[in-house]
Design an enzyme around this catalytic site. Structure first.
Site, PDB file in Angstrom:
ATOM      1  N   GLY A  15       4.619 -14.916  -3.762  1.00 43.45           N
ATOM      2  CA  GLY A  15       5.049 -13.556  -3.448  1.00 43.45           C
ATOM      3  C   GLY A  15       5.674 -13.460  -2.068  1.00 43.45           C
ATOM      4  N   THR A 105      -2.619  -1.402   1.072  1.00 39.16           N
ATOM      5  CA  THR A 105      -1.358  -0.680   1.173  1.00 39.16           C
ATOM      6  C   THR A 105      -1.506   0.703   1.777  1.00 39.16           C
ATOM      7  OG1 THR A 105       0.424   0.296  -0.202  1.00 39.16           O
ATOM      8  CG2 THR A 105      -1.735   0.107  -1.193  1.00 39.16           C
ATOM      9  N   TYR A 129      -1.255   2.965  -8.869  1.00 36.34           N
ATOM     10  CA  TYR A 129      -1.201   1.834  -7.944  1.00 36.34           C
ATOM     11  C   TYR A 129      -2.086   2.086  -6.728  1.00 36.34           C
ATOM     12  CZ  TYR A 129       0.639  -1.089  -4.171  1.00 36.34           C
ATOM     13  OH  TYR A 129       0.758  -1.940  -3.094  1.00 36.34           O
TER      14      TYR A 129
END
Length: 302
Positions: A15, A105, A129
């Site tokens: 990633g 996040t 999410y």
């Protein structure tokens, strides 16, 4: 100094952040970066076995389900990767006495605040999410053990799907772009994030210098909108002939709602780990230099 014989398990090494982590983590010890075929975060048994067999000193989890809109259609898969797998990693790390470094996040916040979010602010996600990432944080904290949760934001790099790559690609094919200007955050270059993480990990592996477990924000200084980031990125790469026009979020429909304001205050991490304050604009300039040094103006595919 860390023990050069330390063992590091890096998950998500293909990633954006995971790939960037390979080089700065290498001086800390032997870095093991199994692919998805060996360790699949949807297969919790493979996660447990990987940690038990290696017995690492440090686990860095850079793997996640990051498709914000896709999570609305695949909530179960997103929860498996973002919440259940981190819980299993925390349990396995505790069992072998390893540090766990896990990324989260800015989307754990709802965006109603108008001053930078600190670690003391309660998460209030508005998307699947965001909820799965919040649940992953909570699961790690509930397990306990030695852990750091590093919240970052608006990630971009030469790899994978990200906003800067998308804008640069569109700029090569269009002379006019429209970009949302009422969502505010802190853009983060994966290369900078990896360097900062490696510096943090060095502290974790240094005898007698370990920080307090918990959550830390890891982003640059300053703030901008997606519109502002698009203009800055195009300017850095010489696309000055492309017009960028601002639009509201209401004019750009997405499957998942986006928070309006998720600026992260990273002063706690800077104080705890001795990290410098690096403006997001400086990170973008370094990204452009790295791309050019690699032999081209274009970001890599894949």
């Amino acid at each position: 100094m860390p023990d050069a014989t330390a063992s590091v398990l890096l998950l998500g090494a293909t990633g954006q952040v995971g790939h960037a982590l390979r080089r700065p983590l290498a001086p800390l010890g032997a870095v093991h970066a199994p692919g998805r075929a060996a360790v699949d975060l949807t297969d919790l048994k493979s996660v447990r076995e990987a940690v038990r067999e290696l017995g690492p000193d440090l686990i860095v989890n850079a793997a996640a389900y990051t498709d914000v809109d896709g999570a609305e259609e695949e909530p179960g898969r997103a929860a498996r990767i973002n919440a259940e797998a981190p819980r299993v990693l925390a349990e396995a790390a505790r069992a072998v006495g390893a540090w766990l470094v896990h990324y989260s996040t800015d989307y754990v916040f709802g965006g109603t605040k108008r001053a930078p979010y600190t670690e003391a602010d309660a998460p209030s996600p508005i998307s699947v999410y965001g909820r799965t990432k919040r649940d992953g944080e909570a699961a790690i904290q509930a397990v306990g053990g030695r852990h750091l949760i590093l919240r970052t934001s608006w990630m971009y790099s030469r790899r994978r799907s990200n906003f800067v790559r998308t804008m640069l690609g569109l700029a090569r094919e269009n002379d006019r772009l429209t970009v949302v200007d009422d969502q505010i955050g802190v853009p983060t270059w994966a290369g900078w994030c990896a360097e900062a993480t490696a510096s943090v990990c060095e502290r974790l592996l240094a005898d007698g210098d370990a920080p307090e477990s918990g959550c830390y924000h890891l982003a640059g200084t300053g703030q901008t909108s997606w519109y502002g980031l698009a203009r800055a990125a195009l300017a850095q790469f010489g696309h000055t002939d492309v017009a960028v026009e601002p639009v509201s979020s209401g004019e750009y429909e997405t499957a998942a709602p986006r928070p309006a304001y998720t600026v992260l205050d990273s002063s706690r991490a800077r104080a705890a780990f001795g990290l410098p304050a690096v403006p997001w604009t400086a990170q973008l300039a370094r990204f452009r230099k790295r791309v050019r040094a690699a032999g081209g103006e274009h970001v890599a595919r894949g």
